[in-house]
Design a protein around this motif. Structure first.
Motif, short mmCIF file in Angstrom:
data_model
loop_
_atom_site.label_atom_id
_atom_site.label_comp_id
_atom_site.label_asym_id
_atom_site.label_seq_id
_atom_site.Cartn_x
_atom_site.Cartn_y
_atom_site.Cartn_z
N LYS A 23 0.78 -1.14 -0.13
CA LYS A 23 -0.09 0.39 -0.15
C LYS A 23 0.61 1.12 0.25
CE LYS A 23 -1.60 -2.38 3.31
NZ LYS A 23 -1.41 -3.42 2.85
N PRO A 24 0.29 2.54 -0.17
CA PRO A 24 1.25 3.06 -0.25
C PRO A 24 1.86 3.72 1.22
CG PRO A 24 -1.06 3.91 -1.26
CD PRO A 24 -0.93 2.66 -0.63
N ASP A 25 3.48 4.38 1.16
CA ASP A 25 3.44 4.65 2.41
C ASP A 25 3.16 5.54 3.14
OD1 ASP A 25 5.53 3.33 1.14
OD2 ASP A 25 6.85 5.04 0.20
N TYR A 26 2.16 6.40 3.02
CA TYR A 26 1.44 7.07 3.41
C TYR A 26 0.36 6.10 4.62
CZ TYR A 26 -1.76 8.22 0.36
OH TYR A 26 -2.59 7.75 -0.91
N TYR A 27 0.42 5.08 4.17
CA TYR A 27 -0.84 4.90 5.52
C TYR A 27 0.02 3.86 5.80
CZ TYR A 27 -4.66 5.78 2.11
OH TYR A 27 -6.13 6.00 1.94
N GLN A 31 -1.60 2.02 10.24
CA GLN A 31 -1.74 0.98 10.41
C GLN A 31 -0.75 0.71 11.63
OE1 GLN A 31 -0.49 -1.15 6.66
NE2 GLN A 31 -2.44 -0.02 5.27
N SER A 32 0.35 0.93 12.34
CA SER A 32 1.36 0.73 13.07
C SER A 32 0.64 1.72 13.84
CB SER A 32 2.70 1.39 12.23
OG SER A 32 2.60 2.35 12.64
N GLU A 33 -0.28 2.30 13.43
CA GLU A 33 -0.65 3.39 15.22
C GLU A 33 -2.36 2.40 15.35
OE1 GLU A 33 -1.41 7.67 14.48
OE2 GLU A 33 0.62 8.26 13.45
N THR A 34 -2.53 1.99 14.90
CA THR A 34 -4.07 1.73 15.12
C THR A 34 -4.25 -0.12 14.88
OG1 THR A 34 -5.06 1.50 12.83
CG2 THR A 34 -5.56 3.25 13.98
N GLY A 35 -3.07 -1.07 14.44
CA GLY A 35 -2.72 -2.13 13.94
C GLY A 35 -3.69 -2.67 13.10
N PHE A 36 -4.24 -1.38 12.20
CA PHE A 36 -4.86 -2.17 11.21
C PHE A 36 -3.81 -2.80 10.11
CE2 PHE A 36 -6.27 -0.74 7.43
CZ PHE A 36 -7.19 -2.09 6.75
N ASP A 37 -4.13 -4.13 9.88
CA ASP A 37 -2.95 -4.51 8.22
C ASP A 37 -3.95 -5.11 7.34
OD1 ASP A 37 -4.89 -6.64 8.97
OD2 ASP A 37 -3.21 -8.25 9.27
N GLY A 38 -4.63 -3.70 7.04
CA GLY A 38 -5.13 -3.98 5.72
C GLY A 38 -6.84 -5.02 5.43
N HIS A 255 -14.99 7.69 -8.21
CA HIS A 255 -14.18 8.04 -6.73
C HIS A 255 -13.67 7.04 -5.50
CE1 HIS A 255 -18.31 7.60 -4.98
NE2 HIS A 255 -19.23 7.80 -6.53
N ASN A 256 -14.58 6.48 -5.61
CA ASN A 256 -13.86 5.20 -4.03
C ASN A 256 -13.31 3.93 -4.48
OD1 ASN A 256 -14.93 6.23 -1.79
ND2 ASN A 256 -17.39 5.36 -1.75
N VAL A 257 -12.60 3.81 -6.06
CA VAL A 257 -11.95 3.26 -6.06
C VAL A 257 -11.01 2.69 -5.64
CG1 VAL A 257 -10.02 1.80 -8.40
CG2 VAL A 257 -13.25 2.50 -8.74
N HIS A 258 -9.83 3.45 -5.61
CA HIS A 258 -8.73 4.27 -5.34
C HIS A 258 -8.66 4.20 -3.46
CE1 HIS A 258 -7.72 5.51 -9.11
NE2 HIS A 258 -6.29 5.20 -8.99
N PRO A 259 -9.67 4.92 -2.79
CA PRO A 259 -9.44 4.88 -1.52
C PRO A 259 -9.33 3.00 -0.72
CG PRO A 259 -11.02 6.26 -1.73
CD PRO A 259 -10.56 5.36 -3.06
N ILE A 260 -10.22 2.67 -1.86
CA ILE A 260 -10.25 0.89 -1.27
C ILE A 260 -9.36 0.42 -1.48
CG2 ILE A 260 -11.95 -0.83 -2.17
CD1 ILE A 260 -14.42 0.98 -2.10
N GLU A 261 -8.53 0.67 -2.55
CA GLU A 261 -7.67 -0.29 -2.95
C GLU A 261 -6.42 0.07 -2.13
OE1 GLU A 261 -4.62 -1.18 -7.06
OE2 GLU A 261 -5.47 1.02 -6.50
N ASN A 262 -6.30 0.71 -1.42
CA ASN A 262 -4.78 1.57 -1.35
C ASN A 262 -4.90 0.60 0.83
OD1 ASN A 262 -4.25 3.48 -3.52
ND2 ASN A 262 -5.75 4.75 -1.85
N GLU A 263 -6.02 0.06 0.94
CA GLU A 263 -6.51 0.23 2.44
C GLU A 263 -6.30 -1.86 2.18
OE1 GLU A 263 -9.59 1.41 4.10
OE2 GLU A 263 -9.25 3.28 4.37
N LEU A 264 -6.13 -2.08 0.99
CA LEU A 264 -6.77 -3.36 1.00
C LEU A 264 -4.64 -4.76 1.57
CD1 LEU A 264 -7.59 -4.30 -2.82
CD2 LEU A 264 -8.33 -4.74 -0.79
N LYS A 265 -5.18 -5.77 2.15
CA LYS A 265 -3.96 -6.42 2.15
C LYS A 265 -2.94 -6.74 1.34
CE LYS A 265 -6.05 -8.56 6.09
NZ LYS A 265 -6.95 -10.03 6.45
N ASP A 266 -3.96 -7.15 0.41
CA ASP A 266 -3.58 -7.31 -1.45
C ASP A 266 -3.45 -6.39 -1.99
OD1 ASP A 266 -2.15 -8.25 -2.68
OD2 ASP A 266 -2.21 -10.39 -2.89
N PRO A 267 -3.28 -5.64 -3.28
CA PRO A 267 -3.99 -4.48 -3.87
C PRO A 267 -4.21 -5.54 -5.65
CG PRO A 267 -2.19 -3.56 -2.91
CD PRO A 267 -2.15 -5.59 -2.38
#
Length: 458
Positions: A23-27, A31-38, A255-267
């Protein structure tokens, strides 16, 4: 650059780089702060499906009524296929441009002007949709007036007229108790459960309508549906084209394709997610159109929800009417935050293009959220006659974001990766988008000036 990497970039321009596996570096800090891994595959499918299935679903039975059952269902499938092609083009150019947002892809092809124009389109389209959602919710809950006739809302029917059953109070309670908690999430994946529930309520509507149709088919009270369009003159022929904006824009979710893709475990799963989501949505669309048109026939209203205002002629008909209206109302409440998410991202990108992502700036996040929610709330309460206005904006902004920009990116082809098929599809998308916009705007202008002439004549 090494010799090996230089050779990779000297390959044929038709050879695409592999899908990104991270995922993009800025995510990563988030993820590290919230424990969210995708995000999961299923969560992404439900979020994208909820973006697609909004208020437009209720207009599809009327479109099928105009086109006839067979052409109508075929056009619904065609819309899904065309949307999948446009998103596929968008994803491929996302990879080669190394972008992580829709506006980034457009900026790569057309610079700042293109980026700003796209973000304006998404702002206008999403703001219009959300105001329409709130107006429909208000109509369902508190009722509405049309041509001097009052149509009662479900709250008014159940509890009578109370101070808390007025439109403004019910919308305020909906905003405070439902919208504000849901739009406060900083990750789109946090909405996966409400999105799944939203799709479920859309299925409830289809199931109730299907059950009523089956009962009426058994007792023989449903007539033979019209399979092909009916031509009674030149006006009826041109009226067929008024269905194009509905069918072309029914699947807008770009308009929501990229926000969803950016958070995927496996893009790399994004293409399959898009295909699964559009298959689910087209199934719901076809079932809604089929059963809605079979149930009401030539009496199908432009918004089929308006047909559920009387006895359906089956046992527990009035109860089923309320079930349909309430399930659709809750469906829209749960669609609202997923559309709001991309609206906030694009407005922030428009106002603060070089700032840190909004998820990392809590003050900016809540200020933009409060501004947008206040604007939408005021619009829903004080601009009740919005349908004509948003037919104009929907016929321009929606098709622009959904079809014109992806097609223009492929035709611009700054990285030399577009195929002949891409370019043919792009010309087709531009033709359909421009023609649908022209038809919709011309139809609105014709109705507006004819209405004025009728008013003068009386």
């Amino acid at each position: 650059m090494s010799l090996v990497s230089e050779r990779k970039y000297r390959r044929s321009p038709k050879t695409l780089p592999p899908l990104p596996t991270k995922k993009p570096d800025y995510y990563e800090p988030l993820q590290s702060e919230t424990g969210f891994d995708g995000a999961s595959f299923s969560g992404a499918v439900f979020n994208l499906s909820t973006t697609v299935v909004g208020a437009g679903i209720m207009a599809l039975p009327a479109a099928v009524k105009q086109l006839g059952l067979i052409p109508g269902l075929i056009m619904i499938l065609f819309g899904a296929m065309l949307t999948e092609s446009s998103i596929d083009i968008l994803l491929r150019f996302t990879r080669v441009s190394k972008s992580s947002s829709y506006s980034g892809v457009v900026h790569d092809a057309f610079g700042d002007f293109g980026r700003i124009l796209l973000q304006l389109c998404i702002f206008v389209n999403n703001t219009g949709m959300l105001i329409v959602y709130m107006v429909i919710i208000g109509d369902v809950l508190s009722g509405t007036w049309s041509e001097g006739v009052h149509y009662s809302g479900v709250i008014e029917e159940w509890f009578g007229q109370r101070w808390w059953s007025t439109r403004s109070v019910l919308l305020l309670l909906t905003t405070l108790l439902i919208f504000l908690p849901l739009i406060s999430f900083k990750r789109v994946d946090s909405l996966r459960y409400t999105s799944a529930l939203s799709v479920g309520f859309a299925v409830v509507f289809v199931a109730i309508t299907a059950d009523v149709v089956i009962v009426k088919l058994i007792n023989g009270s449903i007539g033979t549906p019209r399979l092909m369009p009916k031509f009674t003159g030149q006006e009826s022929f041109w009226k067929l084209f008024t269905t194009i904006p509905i069918l072309v824009t029914a699947y807008i979710c770009h308009h929501n394709v990229h926000p969803i893709e950016n958070e995927l475990k496996d893009p790399t799963h994004m293409k399959l997610i898009v295909g699964t989501s559009l298959s689910l949505c087209s199934t719901v669309y076809m079932a809604t159109s089929l059963f809605g048109y079979l149930l009401f026939g030539d009496k199908t209203q432009d918004d089929v929800l308006a047909n559920f205002d009387g006895d359906l002629g089956v046992p527990f008909g009035l109860f089923l009417n309320d079930m349909v209206r309430v399930s659709y109302c809750v469906h829209l409440m749960l669609v609202f935050p997923i559309v709001f998410y991309s609206l906030r991202l694009n407005l922030d990108g428009l106002l603060f293009p070089h700032a840190l992502p909004i998820a990392f700036d809590s003050r900016r996040f809540y200020l933009v959220t409060a501004f947008l929610m206040s604007f939408i709330f005021i619009g829903a309460n004080f601009v009740p006659s919005i349908w004509d206005a948003f037919q104009f904006t929907g016929a321009t902004a929606a098709v622009g974001a959904g079809f014109i920009f992806p097609a223009a990116i492929a035709l611009r082809d700054t990285h030399g990766v577009a195929t002949k098929k891409d370019k043919l599809l792009s010309w087709l998308m531009i033709f359909l988008a421009v023609s649908s916009s022209t038809v919709a705007i011309s139809s609105d202008l014709y109705s507006f000036f004819n209405g004025e002439e009728a008013a003068v004549g009386t």
